[in-house]
Design an enzyme around this catalytic site. Structure first.
Site, PDB file in Angstrom:
ATOM      1  N   GLY A  47       0.838  -1.197   0.000  1.00 44.67           N
ATOM      2  CA  GLY A  47       0.000   0.000   0.000  1.00 44.67           C
ATOM      3  C   GLY A  47       0.866   1.237   0.000  1.00 44.67           C
ATOM      4  N   GLN A  95       2.815   9.890   1.971  1.00 46.42           N
ATOM      5  CA  GLN A  95       4.182   9.341   1.988  1.00 46.42           C
ATOM      6  C   GLN A  95       5.039   9.858   0.844  1.00 46.42           C
ATOM      7  OE1 GLN A  95       2.448   5.189   2.461  1.00 46.42           O
ATOM      8  NE2 GLN A  95       4.374   4.954   3.555  1.00 46.42           N
ATOM      9  N   CYS A 111       6.157  -0.386   7.492  1.00 43.86           N
ATOM     10  CA  CYS A 111       5.789   0.810   6.728  1.00 43.86           C
ATOM     11  C   CYS A 111       6.975   1.233   5.880  1.00 43.86           C
ATOM     12  CB  CYS A 111       5.402   1.939   7.682  1.00 43.86           C
ATOM     13  SG  CYS A 111       4.892   3.445   6.840  1.00 43.86           S
ATOM     14  N   LEU A 112       6.690   1.578   4.634  1.00 42.80           N
ATOM     15  CA  LEU A 112       7.765   2.017   3.731  1.00 42.80           C
ATOM     16  C   LEU A 112       8.421   3.302   4.232  1.00 42.80           C
ATOM     17  CD1 LEU A 112       6.006   1.295   0.311  1.00 42.80           C
ATOM     18  CD2 LEU A 112       7.868  -0.017   1.369  1.00 42.80           C
ATOM     19  N   HIS A 138      -4.201   1.263   7.942  1.00 42.11           N
ATOM     20  CA  HIS A 138      -2.843   1.832   7.981  1.00 42.11           C
ATOM     21  C   HIS A 138      -2.733   3.017   7.014  1.00 42.11           C
ATOM     22  CE1 HIS A 138       1.735   1.090   7.989  1.00 42.11           C
ATOM     23  NE2 HIS A 138       1.575   1.886   6.943  1.00 42.11           N
ATOM     24  N   GLU A 139      -3.279   2.861   5.804  1.00 40.37           N
ATOM     25  CA  GLU A 139      -3.184   3.937   4.800  1.00 40.37           C
ATOM     26  C   GLU A 139      -4.080   5.125   5.168  1.00 40.37           C
ATOM     27  OE1 GLU A 139      -0.770   3.488   3.108  1.00 40.37           O
ATOM     28  OE2 GLU A 139      -0.609   1.325   3.013  1.00 40.37           O
ATOM     29  N   HIS A 195      -2.318   7.276   7.515  1.00 38.98           N
ATOM     30  CA  HIS A 195      -1.328   8.161   6.864  1.00 38.98           C
ATOM     31  C   HIS A 195      -1.996   9.461   6.400  1.00 38.98           C
ATOM     32  CE1 HIS A 195       2.493   6.036   6.695  1.00 38.98           C
ATOM     33  NE2 HIS A 195       1.982   4.966   6.125  1.00 38.98           N
TER      34      HIS A 195
HETATM   35  O1  GNR Z   1       4.143  -2.662   2.479  1.00 42.00           O
HETATM   36  C1  GNR Z   1       3.547  -2.545   3.554  1.00 42.00           C
HETATM   37  N1  GNR Z   1       3.304  -3.639   4.299  1.00 42.00           N
HETATM   38  C2  GNR Z   1       2.501  -3.648   5.414  1.00 42.00           C
HETATM   39  C3  GNR Z   1       2.555  -4.759   6.237  1.00 42.00           C
HETATM   40  C4  GNR Z   1       1.762  -4.827   7.345  1.00 42.00           C
HETATM   41  C5  GNR Z   1       0.907  -3.800   7.645  1.00 42.00           C
HETATM   42  C6  GNR Z   1       0.852  -2.678   6.846  1.00 42.00           C
HETATM   43  C7  GNR Z   1       1.640  -2.602   5.733  1.00 42.00           C
HETATM   44  S1  GNR Z   1       1.546  -1.212   4.715  1.00 42.00           S
HETATM   45  C8  GNR Z   1       3.151  -1.215   4.026  1.00 42.00           C
HETATM   46  C9  GNR Z   1       3.291  -0.144   2.964  1.00 42.00           C
HETATM   47  C10 GNR Z   1       3.102   1.212   3.606  1.00 42.00           C
HETATM   48  O2  GNR Z   1       3.904   1.733   4.330  1.00 42.00           O
HETATM   49  N2  GNR Z   1       1.969   1.816   3.395  1.00 42.00           N
HETATM   50  O3  GNR Z   1       1.713   2.993   3.987  1.00 42.00           O
HETATM   51 NI    NI Z   2       2.875   3.050   5.793  1.00 41.62          NI
END
Ligand code: GNR
Ligand code: NI
Length: 170
Positions: A46, A51, A92-93, A134-135, A138
């Protein structure tokens, strides 16, 4: 097509609250394309516009093994969530190398616009439900580490600042 640089925690811009997209036009469609390319390249499941330092409510998600099930979420809203929670080990990236457990709703129902500006809804559970929540965090300026203890957050900030300094040395 373009790969976009991903902001790295701790960066104050990750705490910006995104504005709704007023019109789904070619500018937004290009942003969606670039975000999808950036997500697949990372690789991640995601990516939120926050980001990549664009503070509008745009998210791309693909939790499929094959990377062929792209969800485009413009102005997304969680219109229902289960009372039941579920703990998942998140990453998270924007917070490279950090993985920790976060509890969120096990199931959610989402309403969003697609890249044509059409409203649609879908139900999510499992990793997709985790990723949606999670997104959407953000877009509200919230990074998953904010669910961890202050001690853990301090350690993560210190470690990532050090990594950044090391990376900047020639
Ligand atoms: O790539 C991602 N993997 C992930 C793994 C577990 C819970 C959430 C994520 S999201 C993350 C990519 C990201 O940072 N999206 O904002
Ligand atoms: Ni993230």
């Amino acid at each position: 097509m373009a790969l976009l640089p991903i902001l790295q925690y701790p960066d104050a811009r990750l705490h910006t609250v995104a504005k709704p997209v007023a019109q789904v036009d070619d500018r937004i469609r290009q942003l969606v394309k670039d975000m999808a390319e950036t997500m697949y390249d990372a690789p991640g499941v995601g990516l939120a516009a926050t980001q990549v330092d664009v503070h509008e409510r745009v998210v791309v998600i693909d939790v499929s093994e094959e990377g062929n099930d792209l969800h485009v979420l413009i102005n997304p809203e969680i219109i229902w969530h289960s009372d039941e929670g579920r703990v998942y080990e998140e990453g998270c990236l924007s917070v490279p190398g950090v993985y920790d457990k976060v509890e969120r709703s096990a199931q959610v129902r989402v309403r969003a616009l697609n890249e044509k500006g059409e409203s649609y809804e879908f139900d999510a559970d499992g990793l997709l439900a985790v990723c949606v929540q999670h997104e959407l965090d953000h877009l509200l300026g919230k990074v998953f580490v904010e669910y961890l203890s202050n001690l853990k957050q301090d350690r993560i900030r210190t470690r990532l600042r050090k990594q950044k300094r090391e990376a900047e040395k020639v």
